[in-house]
Design a protein around this motif. Structure first.
Motif, mmCIF file in Angstrom:
data_model
loop_
_atom_site.group_PDB
_atom_site.id
_atom_site.type_symbol
_atom_site.label_atom_id
_atom_site.label_comp_id
_atom_site.label_asym_id
_atom_site.label_seq_id
_atom_site.Cartn_x
_atom_site.Cartn_y
_atom_site.Cartn_z
ATOM 1 N N SER A 1 -20.638 -10.915 -48.551
ATOM 2 C CA SER A 1 -19.433 -11.750 -48.586
ATOM 3 C C SER A 1 -19.252 -12.607 -47.341
ATOM 4 N N GLY A 2 -19.910 -12.236 -46.241
ATOM 5 C CA GLY A 2 -19.700 -12.935 -44.983
ATOM 6 C C GLY A 2 -18.456 -12.491 -44.248
ATOM 7 N N ALA A 3 -17.773 -11.464 -44.767
ATOM 8 C CA ALA A 3 -16.567 -10.956 -44.103
ATOM 9 C C ALA A 3 -16.943 -10.218 -42.826
ATOM 10 N N MET A 4 -16.053 -10.265 -41.849
ATOM 11 C CA MET A 4 -16.296 -9.680 -40.535
ATOM 12 C C MET A 4 -15.210 -8.667 -40.209
ATOM 13 N N ALA A 5 -15.595 -7.634 -39.457
ATOM 14 C CA ALA A 5 -14.636 -6.656 -38.945
ATOM 15 C C ALA A 5 -14.935 -6.460 -37.467
ATOM 16 N N THR A 6 -13.886 -6.367 -36.642
ATOM 17 C CA THR A 6 -14.105 -6.276 -35.199
ATOM 18 C C THR A 6 -13.105 -5.334 -34.542
ATOM 19 N N TYR A 7 -13.531 -4.845 -33.373
ATOM 20 C CA TYR A 7 -12.642 -4.112 -32.481
ATOM 21 C C TYR A 7 -13.094 -4.428 -31.060
ATOM 22 N N GLY A 8 -12.231 -5.026 -30.249
ATOM 23 C CA GLY A 8 -12.571 -5.359 -28.868
ATOM 24 C C GLY A 8 -13.467 -6.580 -28.777
ATOM 25 N N HIS A 9 -13.344 -7.303 -27.659
ATOM 26 C CA HIS A 9 -14.129 -8.524 -27.473
ATOM 27 C C HIS A 9 -14.718 -8.630 -26.069
ATOM 28 N N ASP A 10 -14.705 -7.541 -25.302
ATOM 29 C CA ASP A 10 -15.212 -7.575 -23.935
ATOM 30 C C ASP A 10 -16.734 -7.683 -23.905
ATOM 31 N N ALA A 11 -17.245 -8.045 -22.715
ATOM 32 C CA ALA A 11 -18.685 -8.057 -22.477
ATOM 33 C C ALA A 11 -19.119 -6.705 -21.911
ATOM 34 N N PHE A 12 -20.327 -6.283 -22.283
ATOM 35 C CA PHE A 12 -20.871 -4.990 -21.884
ATOM 36 C C PHE A 12 -22.311 -5.155 -21.396
ATOM 37 N N ASP A 13 -22.791 -4.168 -20.612
ATOM 38 C CA ASP A 13 -24.225 -4.090 -20.328
ATOM 39 C C ASP A 13 -24.967 -3.864 -21.645
ATOM 40 N N THR A 14 -26.109 -4.512 -21.788
ATOM 41 C CA THR A 14 -26.887 -4.296 -23.005
ATOM 42 C C THR A 14 -27.646 -2.973 -22.989
ATOM 43 N N ALA A 15 -28.063 -2.523 -21.778
ATOM 44 C CA ALA A 15 -29.062 -1.453 -21.704
ATOM 45 C C ALA A 15 -30.247 -1.880 -22.588
#
Length: 336
Positions: free
Chosen positions: A121-135
């Motif tokens: 469907s192309g629908a998106m779900a999210t929680y938080g938008h901060d940047a993180f270390d990738t490891a």
């Protein structure tokens, strides 16, 4: 000889005047017609196609150029539209916050971000938008950059590069990763590739420290779209190569987003890193999963964990809670 020269000259003069007036009217009519035509073209150029079609192509409706464009003839990968994960401008992401509340209540100083894309469907779900270390999840990004560079050069990976690439994804081998990191040009090489892959909030780590590349969960969804989707700067062969490696990671590293997947349907890459200053752990997981018959791209990023084991547990709980809530929401929408 003219028997009446003045009268005849006057007749000729009047006829000449009428001829000249008619000629002027024809020129005026032509000029007005030309202005109308030009105005029509100008209006068309201003009100042209919403698809970004140029005014010239909109007027002529010329067919699209063949795939062998000037860039391709020059040995470059043809330009591809930036992979843009849903939601569209009119589609708001589903908020995973309430579903994750029981998980986030447990981890104190930890930070977490989750992003999911429903492929169908192309629908998106999210929680938080901060940047993180990738490891070590950056290893998928590094391999994608290497493959893009190889495409630009019109070559396949060397035998050595293939051995290193398999070790990077399947075993998360750091020595092989460092070799590929240097080969792609370190952070500048990664950042250049990410401009083409559509990762707008990912920045390569300084020097040789590829594990502290900064990213967001939503950028990782864009990366996964480039690997698993059709609209990608990566060729079909390049995408298939990364997909195969991600489907065959060693068993000890098959944790993470796979916790939310139906059995045997996961392609993933995990990352874990203990920060020397804080002695806290970064624990991340990205991949493609199938959950209750739907295909999702999923990224869970976490930092501030007391141990790697605690981080893995939180990532898996978050994966299950997110997939369950998002699937329920999608089913509700499909029945309304």
């Amino acid at each position: 000889m003219d028997a009446n020269p003045p009268a005849r000259r006057r007749g000729r003069s009047r006829r000449e005047q009428r001829r000249r007036r008619k000629a002027r009217r024809r020129r005026t009519t032509w000029a007005v017609t030309s202005v109308v035509i030009l105005i029509g073209v100008t209006v068309h150029a201003i009100t042209g196609s919403d698809s970004g079609e140029s005014s010239a192509s909109a007027r002529a409706k010329a067919p699209s150029p063949p795939a062998g464009s000037a860039r391709a003839k020059a040995g470059e990968v043809p330009a591809v539209a930036e992979p843009l994960p849903s939601p569209s401008a009119t589609q708001k992401p589903f908020d995973l916050g309430p579903a994750l509340a029981p998980v986030t209540a447990l981890f104190g100083d930890n930070r977490m971000s989750v992003a999911m894309l429903d492929v169908d469907s192309g629908a998106m779900a999210t929680y938080g938008h901060d940047a993180f270390d990738t490891a070590s999840i950056v290893k998928v990004n590094i391999l994608a950059a290497l493959l893009l560079q190889a495409q630009d050069q019109g070559r396949s990976l060397s035998a050595e590069e293939r051995v290193q690439s398999a070790a990077v994804i399947q075993k998360s081998d750091n020595e092989s990763t460092s070799a590929l990191w240097t080969r792609i040009g370190s952070a500048p090489g990664l950042d250049a590739a990410n401009e083409r892959l559509g990762l707008s909030r990912t920045r390569g780590g300084g020097g040789t420290v590829w594990g502290i590349t900064q990213t967001t969960a939503e950028d990782q969804i864009r990366l996964l779209q480039s690997v698993f989707g059709d609209k990608s700067p990566l060729s079909e062969a390049s995408r298939a190569y990364i997909q195969d490696l991600m489907r065959h990671v060693v068993g000890s590293q098959a944790w993470g987003v796979s916790a939310a997947a139906d059995s045997g349907t996961t392609a993933l890459k995990n990352g874990w890193l203990k920060r020397t200053q804080t002695e806290k752990w970064d624990v991340n997981s990205i991949g493609r999963i199938e959950h209750e018959g739907r295909v999702y791209l999923m990224a869970v990023l976490l930092d501030g964990c007391s141990t790697q084991e605690v981080g893995i547990s939180i990532v898996e709980q978050a994966s299950r809670a997110s997939a369950t809530a998002f699937s329920r929401k999608l089913k509700e929408k499909s029945t309304t």
